[in-house]
Design an enzyme around this catalytic site. Structure first.
Site, mmCIF file in Angstrom:
data_model
loop_
_atom_site.group_PDB
_atom_site.id
_atom_site.type_symbol
_atom_site.label_atom_id
_atom_site.label_comp_id
_atom_site.label_asym_id
_atom_site.label_seq_id
_atom_site.Cartn_x
_atom_site.Cartn_y
_atom_site.Cartn_z
ATOM 1 N N ALA A 130 -7.289 -3.644 0.701
ATOM 2 C CA ALA A 130 -7.509 -2.374 1.384
ATOM 3 C C ALA A 130 -7.418 -2.626 2.895
ATOM 4 C CB ALA A 130 -8.871 -1.831 1.014
ATOM 5 N N ALA A 173 -10.539 -4.177 4.378
ATOM 6 C CA ALA A 173 -10.725 -5.598 4.104
ATOM 7 C C ALA A 173 -9.814 -6.414 5.010
ATOM 8 C CB ALA A 173 -10.412 -5.886 2.643
ATOM 9 N N GLU A 174 -8.603 -5.918 5.228
ATOM 10 C CA GLU A 174 -7.654 -6.630 6.086
ATOM 11 C C GLU A 174 -8.257 -6.777 7.489
ATOM 12 O OE1 GLU A 174 -3.885 -4.680 6.205
ATOM 13 O OE2 GLU A 174 -2.904 -6.344 7.247
ATOM 14 N N GLY A 175 -8.821 -5.689 8.008
ATOM 15 C CA GLY A 175 -9.433 -5.733 9.332
ATOM 16 C C GLY A 175 -10.624 -6.668 9.363
ATOM 17 N N ARG A 185 0.849 -1.192 0.000
ATOM 18 C CA ARG A 185 0.000 0.000 0.000
ATOM 19 C C ARG A 185 0.889 1.247 0.000
ATOM 20 N NH1 ARG A 185 -3.297 -1.476 4.893
ATOM 21 N NH2 ARG A 185 -3.862 -3.423 3.913
#
Ligand SMILES: *[C@@H]1O[C@H](CO)[C@@H](O)[C@H](O)[C@H]1NC(C)=O
Ligand SMILES: *[C@@H]1O[C@H](CO)[C@@H](O)[C@H](O)[C@H]1NC(C)=O
Ligand SMILES: *[C@@H]1O[C@H](CO)[C@@H](O)[C@H](O)[C@H]1NC(C)=O
Ligand SMILES: *[C@@H]1O[C@H](CO)[C@@H](O)[C@H](O)[C@H]1NC(C)=O
Ligand SMILES: *[C@@H]1O[C@H](CO)[C@@H](O)[C@H](O)[C@H]1NC(C)=O
Ligand SMILES: *[C@@H]1O[C@H](CO)[C@@H](O)[C@H](O)[C@H]1NC(C)=O
Ligand SMILES: *[C@@H]1O[C@H](CO)[C@@H](O)[C@H](O)[C@H]1NC(C)=O
Length: 495
Positions: free
Chosen positions: A164, A167-169, A129
């Protein structure tokens, strides 16, 4: 001497009941095993391309228990040699090649006939990122290189993508709750039930470059940009999730160093978070290259600084606080730091990845109260480097950083997210849940392969592990009862 005829009969009965009970148990086990282990096991591979390194996870599940009834387990976790893929800016091809070793290790565990049917994913997180912000053409080259290598390997490669932060969280949250069985559970009565919402746990993740907080709040989520919605097993979930870029451990350590250099530029840098007696040389150039650092090195300084530890936890905490902007939340309700909205904390939380690794090293994973955690970290920070180094000879490349990362985690959780002495016991520092490593990878694969259906399964009554366990338990109980009865009878007669 000798037993009476009656006693002999009883002993014979006792032996017979024991043997037959045992036989029944073995038969049950054999039968159950053949039910539980059909030949067709399916596999899936996910590469977690983080900022500091890449890991491969191999998952397996039973083919006939897809669509939500299966239990996915972790068959392999492999650490790719070398740094994270975002470090291969000058040689993108090597980023792809670096993945080969772990992939080969995984393929050994998968029957050859299934290689082509094994869905394989690569997800890149905060390291990439940051790189795509700094130089998007370099990021593209690296994605192309890993896509090329995985595309020609004998698996069903679905693609490489940049995840993103949200999404990771969210996927980390799904992984934890899937592992703990808090989304859906097979009950003893043989039905799939939905555990009450209070059982859901929040997820706290910390990578090298970013950190995520994800939980189901008690009230509405007022800032919609922090809300993630999904439907799993027929239930709708709205979670609060936020990813703080540049608040991962490694970026925090770099920002901390730069902050110290900027505040007191001198050829000798006295670092309060390094243990006293520690000394090293620091090249300034690379330190200022990080996209998380928005400063230029003071011109008066040489290229290399000498860094000396002073082991001063109070000064270290002060320097760490400078990495947060607490004043931007002043006077605002439901605000964490840096002006980021956060609804009130609710429920149990699992803190994993670097939260876990740091606290595991400091022996702080057994639910110690906040005051003990604080005292332990302060005590560690005041130990002489010589002693600490001697206790862990050359085995831990993070050794000099545990004081800083311990105090950083404490500051983030306590002053940043707002865990207090009272809510601290709701924090669990864990690496695994339900036998799988906690991270975003499992949730990601479950979602992409559609293994967690949006709707509640229609007929979920297949033999389950829980029922099987119950059967075994009841058989054992029966066996014990028979033996017990026989014993009572035997001793009763001898009276
Ligand atoms: C799972 O669901 C998909 C479509 O939703 C279907 O094609 C597949 O046959 C199902 N698998 C099993 C084992 O029920
Ligand atoms: C990005 O990297 C490429 C190749 O390394 C270089 O030629 C280019 O100038 C860089 N772009 C920026 C904006 O730094
Ligand atoms: C700085 O240190 C590196 C090794 O850490 C060394 O190669 C380099 O020559 C040093 N530079 C100066 C200007 O001392
Ligand atoms: C903190 O945030 C406030 C409001 O967003 C801003 O005005 C201030 O400059 C920030 N402070 C620092 C040190 O960045
Ligand atoms: C953690 O506990 C172990 C065993 O009790 C001990 O050897 C080790 O030094 C402790 N670690 C720290 C950082 O205090
Ligand atoms: C940690 O301990 C130090 C020294 O005892 C104290 O000054 C500080 O306020 C404590 N911090 C927390 C979060 O309890
Ligand atoms: C899961 O995947 C679907 C597409 O298959 C997507 O629409 C959905 O948003 C994903 N769920 C999460 C939590 O991202």
């Amino acid at each position: 001497m000798g037993l009476s005829r009656k006693e002999q009969v009883f002993l014979a009965l006792l032996g017979a009941s024991g043997v037959s009970g045992l036989t029944a148990l073995i038969l049950l086990l054999v039968e159950a095993t053949s039910v539980l282990l059909p030949t067709d096991i399916k596999f899936g591979i996910v590469f977690d391309a983080g900022s500091s390194h890449t890991s491969l996870f191999l998952y397996q599940w039973l083919a006939n228990k897809e669509n939500g009834t299966g239990v996915v387990s972790q068959a392999l976790a492999c650490q790719v040699e070398g740094p994270g893929i975002s470090s291969y800016t000058s040689n993108a091809a090597q980023a792809g090649e670096s993945l080969q070793g772990c992939l080969e290790e995984a393929l050994v565990l998968i029957p050859e006939a299934q290689h082509r049917k094994t869905p394989t994913f690569l997800g890149a997180t905060a390291g990439m990122r940051l790189l795509s912000r700094k130089n998007s053409s370099q990021a593209r080259d690296i994605f192309a290189a890993v896509t090329q290598v995985l595309g020609r390997s004998p698996v069903d490669f679905w693609g490489a993508e940049l995840l993103a932060g949200q999404a990771e969280g969210a996927f980390g949250w799904i992984t934890v709750n899937y592992g703990l069985g808090t989304l859906v559970k097979y009950s003893f009565t043989g039905e799939w039930i939905q555990p009450p919402e209070e059982m859901l746990v929040g997820a706290l993740d910390m990578g090298g470059a970013s950190t995520q907080i994800t939980f189901v709040p008690g009230g509405p989520i007022l800032d919609k940009s922090t809300q993630a919605d999904f439907r799993l097993y027929g239930s709708d979930y709205s979670v609060y999730t936020h990813s703080y870029l540049c608040f991962g451990r490694d970026q925090m350590l770099s920002r901390l160093l730069v902050g110290l250099v900027q505040s007191r530029p001198a050829a000798l840098l006295r670092h309060p978070c390094y243990l006293s007696g520690y000394q090293t040389t620091l090249a300034l150039g690379p330190l200022y290259e990080s996209p998380c650092v928005h400063a230029t090195p003071p011109l008066s300084l040489p290229q290399n600084l000498t860094v000396e530890g002073t082991g001063n936890p109070g000064a270290c905490v002060s320097a760490i606080r400078e990495l947060f902007n607490f004043s931007s939340c002043q006077g605002q309700e439901d605000c964490a730091f840096d002006g980021v909205y956060q609804p009130p904390l609710r429920g149990q939380f699992y803190a994993f990845s670097n939260f876990y690794y740091t606290f595991h090293f400091l022996n702080l994973t057994s639910r110690q109260p906040l005051s003990t955690v604080n005292a332990t970290i302060w005590e560690f920070c005041q130990r002489p480097w010589k002693l600490v180094e001697a206790s862990y000879p050359g085995q831990d490349r993070w050794l000099r950083d545990y004081c800083a990362s311990g105090l950083y985690i404490l500051t983030l959780l306590h002053e940043g997210y707002g865990f207090s002495e009272e809510t601290w016991p709701s924090l669990e520092f864990r690496k695994q849940a339900g036998g799988v490593d906690i991270g975003w990878t499992l949730g990601y694969m479950l979602n992409l392969t559609g293994m967690i259906p949006a709707d509640a399964p229609a007929q979920w009554r297949a033999e389950s592990y829980g029922v099987w366990v119950a059967k075994v338990v009841f058989m054992v109980l029966a066996l014990v009862a028979v033996v017990g009865a026989a014993l009572v009878q035997l001793f009763w007669l001898q009276d």
